[in-house]
Design an enzyme around this catalytic site. Structure first.
Site, PDB file in Angstrom:
ATOM      1  N   MET A 141      24.410   9.150   2.611  1.00  0.00           N
ATOM      2  CA  MET A 141      24.256  10.433   3.288  1.00  0.00           C
ATOM      3  C   MET A 141      24.567  10.307   4.775  1.00  0.00           C
ATOM      4  O   MET A 141      25.244  11.159   5.353  1.00  0.00           O
ATOM      5  CB  MET A 141      22.840  10.974   3.068  1.00  0.00           C
ATOM      6  CG  MET A 141      22.652  12.395   3.570  1.00  0.00           C
ATOM      7  SD  MET A 141      23.782  13.556   2.791  1.00  0.00           S
ATOM      8  CE  MET A 141      22.799  14.154   1.427  1.00  0.00           C
ATOM      9  N   GLU A 170       0.821  -1.223   0.000  1.00  0.00           N
ATOM     10  CA  GLU A 170       0.000   0.000   0.000  1.00  0.00           C
ATOM     11  C   GLU A 170       0.848   1.264   0.000  1.00  0.00           C
ATOM     12  O   GLU A 170       0.425   2.297  -0.511  1.00  0.00           O
ATOM     13  CB  GLU A 170      -0.964  -0.006   1.186  1.00  0.00           C
ATOM     14  CG  GLU A 170      -2.103  -1.018   1.061  1.00  0.00           C
ATOM     15  CD  GLU A 170      -1.727  -2.407   1.551  1.00  0.00           C
ATOM     16  OE1 GLU A 170      -0.544  -2.640   1.876  1.00  0.00           O
ATOM     17  OE2 GLU A 170      -2.628  -3.279   1.615  1.00  0.00           O
ATOM     18  N   LYS A 219     -17.796  -1.221   5.770  1.00  0.00           N
ATOM     19  CA  LYS A 219     -18.230  -2.200   4.774  1.00  0.00           C
ATOM     20  C   LYS A 219     -19.743  -2.136   4.552  1.00  0.00           C
ATOM     21  O   LYS A 219     -20.216  -2.258   3.421  1.00  0.00           O
ATOM     22  CB  LYS A 219     -17.805  -3.606   5.229  1.00  0.00           C
ATOM     23  CG  LYS A 219     -17.694  -4.591   4.071  1.00  0.00           C
ATOM     24  CD  LYS A 219     -16.977  -5.864   4.490  1.00  0.00           C
ATOM     25  CE  LYS A 219     -16.962  -6.872   3.351  1.00  0.00           C
ATOM     26  NZ  LYS A 219     -16.242  -8.102   3.719  1.00  0.00           N
ATOM     27  N   PHE A 249     -11.508  -8.081  13.258  1.00  0.00           N
ATOM     28  CA  PHE A 249     -10.409  -8.460  12.372  1.00  0.00           C
ATOM     29  C   PHE A 249     -10.090  -7.311  11.411  1.00  0.00           C
ATOM     30  O   PHE A 249     -10.978  -6.775  10.756  1.00  0.00           O
ATOM     31  CB  PHE A 249     -10.771  -9.727  11.590  1.00  0.00           C
ATOM     32  CG  PHE A 249      -9.694 -10.136  10.626  1.00  0.00           C
ATOM     33  CD1 PHE A 249      -8.454 -10.558  11.089  1.00  0.00           C
ATOM     34  CD2 PHE A 249      -9.915 -10.089   9.261  1.00  0.00           C
ATOM     35  CE1 PHE A 249      -7.450 -10.916  10.203  1.00  0.00           C
ATOM     36  CE2 PHE A 249      -8.911 -10.453   8.366  1.00  0.00           C
ATOM     37  CZ  PHE A 249      -7.679 -10.862   8.842  1.00  0.00           C
ATOM     38  N   GLN A 250      -8.853  -6.948  11.340  1.00  0.00           N
ATOM     39  CA  GLN A 250      -8.360  -5.851  10.495  1.00  0.00           C
ATOM     40  C   GLN A 250      -9.052  -4.528  10.785  1.00  0.00           C
ATOM     41  O   GLN A 250      -9.216  -3.698   9.902  1.00  0.00           O
ATOM     42  CB  GLN A 250      -8.464  -6.208   9.005  1.00  0.00           C
ATOM     43  CG  GLN A 250      -7.488  -7.317   8.625  1.00  0.00           C
ATOM     44  CD  GLN A 250      -7.327  -7.508   7.133  1.00  0.00           C
ATOM     45  OE1 GLN A 250      -8.252  -7.273   6.361  1.00  0.00           O
ATOM     46  NE2 GLN A 250      -6.147  -7.946   6.709  1.00  0.00           N
TER      47      GLN A 250
END
Lengths: 196, 579
Positions: free
Chosen positions: B494, B68, B180, B130-131
């Protein structure tokens, strides 16, 4: 510039999550909020936050701009103590027996501007409204008498110079708001501002 | 009577409604906002939207990424190369939390992005389902606006607001979290009305004539005026207006890395880069100019160095669309609030036509010193080992400054910004404010979708490339024609440079091993080549650019090369070191 107490007044939409959005502007900069109150305002549907912070004016100005930058904030003002009228409310619970035995209640009520809001056999609840020193004074007095519970509300404040938000809101509702909305603090201070 | 009068009126102005799902409303909103490409990754809580997307796959091009974070960086690259809003779909929980880095990056670099995240059913909110994660609160500090939708009827209005907020004023990322049940919910859809006003939101401050006049007075009286500009010029589509302004006023202009490419590299008034690894002249002369005109930039600490020794002698004019930027870091003498697309032409009208040959010559004098001590040796290193600067210089000869250069973060980024040539705006895409390693590969993918007709080159270090290397899968699957140029110094360069300069060469965990990048690319069916030879460099770059499709070129460069000039942290811009 030294730190002093500022009261920030924020006019906002009534939206879930906005409290967090405003709170994190302070916490991100590790600035402690002394008190915060949210309530309806003089305009229906518009909420009003009253936030008390100890900071320098320079920091407060930046904070106010960051607050105002939030999509759901209409306007943020900051004021010093002498520019506002403010009050806090405090509640004190004490044993009724103790009070009845040791104190002349009517004197207590008169001297501290207190009110008895509940009187029961076992306890009595007093209320005072005023500035911090005033509500603190009663704490000092009641502590030796076994103060059972004490709570003080956040500050609520009215800005002395404010003409309220009705007219402002009408401006905001227009597609092209008028110039007065900008309330640019540089205006009219050319001498001070246009030199370094 | 009244009721019969009212009846026909209702019929006369019927609102055509149709029953659709929340998911469909989301897709209709995207089409109404003229979205053509989106980047995403499906998952449980966003499945209804993906199911609806199946029917829209001809109209909306969905790019399946590999992580993502890749989706949002791609959306950022898309937004930056095209000037349009980037769109992201991800699921709840980890799908949403993986966006956080990209949101923070888009927030600090003012990139318009709308992220749509799935969320668990509303009745499960707060149950540790869940999630489930509290995406709204996690993303509040890194979004311009965010909102959770649990009722489908809100969707058209909320999405209209989301796009309006993302792109208007000072742009930024917006996240809409949709439960949802709202995605599944059928409702009476009354069509989509784009948003153009929110009463609590003023995207642009009102332009004040008196400030413009005051600013023009200062500019006209100046003897050593200096313009510093940032991404505001690009975001305001004000490149032409900016050019007219500096050309009429004859003022030398230097850029922040976010402003790079808004002014062609070879313009006589372009005096170079500001900040920590910027050019010598612009840094030193910031502390010698008499009027400093900042356009669409925010005085980042990497640009200003030590603030209490920054341009103290100068009167400061600050043009910015965001009132909160005025006086935030540098005290302004005259604030010019507003969109520079509007304020620059007004200012141009008020300023005198002028030239400052002597002043401009001072910049050239410093340039000569820098050329002798830094630039020439960097571009023409002694010995066989290639330098980053000579690779970029060779690239310039081939691209002629026409390519979009997407950089990651670190030494290669500074070198690319210092040396790459640009003729065209929106050609430099980099993670400026947040400094997100791993940005370049996915951002280049997005940039290519945002500007398909342009050559897109991702210049990446060996460290940053390994942070989002999985997006090679996205390149493969979607046949994204980008060129990946890895400048490999076998170090986290760097940090190593700082450890060398400030920590007595205590190289603490900067020695990074890499896989055989060409072999990795091969695994993704992407052609590639690796070289460390000067004589092979030009041909290798040409092969890369001419290649039909994606290509990876790894160039090994000096292990312990440093980027100079450098304003060490805590130092003033006039204390810039050339070596």
């Amino acid at each position: 510039m030294s730190k002093q107490e500022f009261t920030i007044t924020v006019y906002t939409e009534n939206q879930v999550g906005l409290l967090n959005r405003i709170a994190i502007i302070f916490s991100r900069r590790k600035i402690n909020i002394e008190s915060m109150n949210t309530s309806p305002s003089e305009v229906e549907g518009i909420h009003r936050f009253t936030i008390v912070v100890n900071e320098t004016e320079e920091v407060i100005k930046k904070l106010a701009r960051q607050i105002e930058k939030q999509v759901e904030v209409l306007k943020a003002y900051y004021n010093t103590g002498d520019e506002i009228v403010w009050q806090e409310l405090a509640l004190y619970k004490v044993s009724t027996d103790e009070i009845a035995e040791k104190v002349k209640v009517e004197r207590l009520l008169r001297e501290y501007g207190a009110r008895a809001v509940a009187i029961r056999k076992d306890y009595t609840i007093f209320e005072t409204t005023g500035h911090r020193e005033e509500t603190d004074r009663l704490v000092k007095f009641l502590e030796p008498l076994g103060l059972i519970e004490f709570v003080r509300s956040a500050r609520v404040a009215i800005i002395k110079a404010s003409e309220g938000f009705h007219e402002k809101l009408r401006q905001f509702e227009r597609q092209e708001p008028g110039e007065e909305l900008v309330e640019n603090e540089f205006l009219g201070q050319n001498e001070e501002i246009f030199t370094m | 009577m009244q009721s019969t009068l009212q009846q026909p009126q209702k019929v006369a102005s019927p609102t055509k409604t149709e029953t659709i799902s929340g998911s469909e409303a989301v897709l209709k909103a995207l089409l109404a906002e003229k979205v053509d490409t989106l980047f995403g990754y499906p998952g449980g809580a966003i499945m209804p939207i993906y199911d609806a997307l199946y029917d829209y796959r001809e109209k909306l091009q969905h790019i399946l990424v590999r992580h993502e974070q890749g989706a949002i960086h791609a959306a950022q690259g898309y937004a930056r190369s095209s000037g349009r809003v980037g769109v992201v779909f991800t699921t709840s929980g980890p799908g949403a939390t993986n966006l956080v880095t990209g949101l923070a990056d888009a927030m600090i670099d003012s990139t318009p992005v709308v992220c749509i995240t799935g969320q668990v059913f509303a009745h499960l909110l707060g149950t540790d389902a869940f999630q489930e994660t509290d995406v709204i609160n996690i993303t509040t500090p890194v979004t311009k606006w965010n909102y959770q939708v649990t009722d489908a009827t809100e969707l058209p209005h909320v999405l209209a607001k989301a796009f309006y907020i993302a792109r208007s004023g000072r742009p930024g990322p917006v996240l809409i979290d949709i439960s949802k049940n709202a995605q599944l919910q059928k409702f009476e859809y009354e069509g989509y009305t784009p948003c153009d006003h929110i009463r609590s939101y003023r995207p642009k401050p009102i332009v004040r004539k008196e400030y413009l006049e005051e600013a023009a007075k200062l500019i006209n009286a100046a003897e050593k005026p200096f313009v510093v500009f940032g991404q505001g010029v690009v975001l305001g589509n004000a490149e032409k207006e900016f050019l007219r302004f500096i050309e009429k006023a004859g003022i030398p202009a230097a850029w922040t890395i976010m402003g790079l490419s808004a002014l062609p590299t070879d313009h006589p008034l372009n005096v170079g880069m500001l900040g920590m690894h910027g050019n010598y002249g612009p840094n030193v002369l910031t502390n010698e100019c008499d009027v400093l005109i900042a356009v669409g930039m925010r005085f980042d600490d990497r640009v200003t160095g030590r603030l209490d020794k920054y341009a103290k002698q100068a009167k400061v004019i600050h043009l910015d669309i965001d009132p909160a930027e005025i006086d935030k870091n540098v005290k302004t003498t005259v604030p010019v609030w507003g969109d520079c697309k509007e304020t620059l032409p007004l200012l141009t009208k008020l300023v005198d036509q002028k030239v400052y040959p002597q002043w401009l010559d001072t910049f050239n004098k410093y340039k000569k010193d820098e050329e002798a001590i830094c630039i020439h040796p960097e571009k023409n290193p002694e010995g066989d080992v290639l330098s980053m600067a000579e690779v970029i210089a060779a690239l310039n000869e081939l691209t002629k400054g026409d390519a979009v250069i997407v950089t990651d973060v670190g030494q290669h980024q500074m070198v690319a910004c210092r040396y790459a040539h640009f003729n065209k705006t929106r050609s430099n895409i980099t993670s400026g404010g947040l400094g997100t390693m791993g940005f370049a590969l996915p951002a280049a993918i997005g940039a290519k979708f945002g500007a398909p007709e342009r050559q897109v080159i991702a210049v990446i270090g060996d460290g940053g490339f390994q942070m989002t290397i999985q997006e090679l899968g996205t390149v493969m699957q979607n046949k994204v024609d980008i060129k990946i140029l890895i400048l490999n110094n076998h170090f986290l360069g760097m940090v190593r440079q700082w450890q060398q300069l400030f920590n007595e060469k205590r190289y603490s965990f900067v020695d990074i091993e890499s896989p055989d990048f060409v072999q990795v690319a091969k695994g993704y069916h992407i052609d590639g080549f690796a070289t460390d030879k000067r004589e092979a460099l030009k041909a290798a770059l040409k092969t890369m650019l001419d290649h039909n499709g994606a290509y990876l070129l790894e160039v090994s460069v000096g292990k312990e090369d440093n980027v100079f000039p450098m304003v060490p942290q805590g130092c003033s811009v006039s204390e810039i070191r050339l070596k």
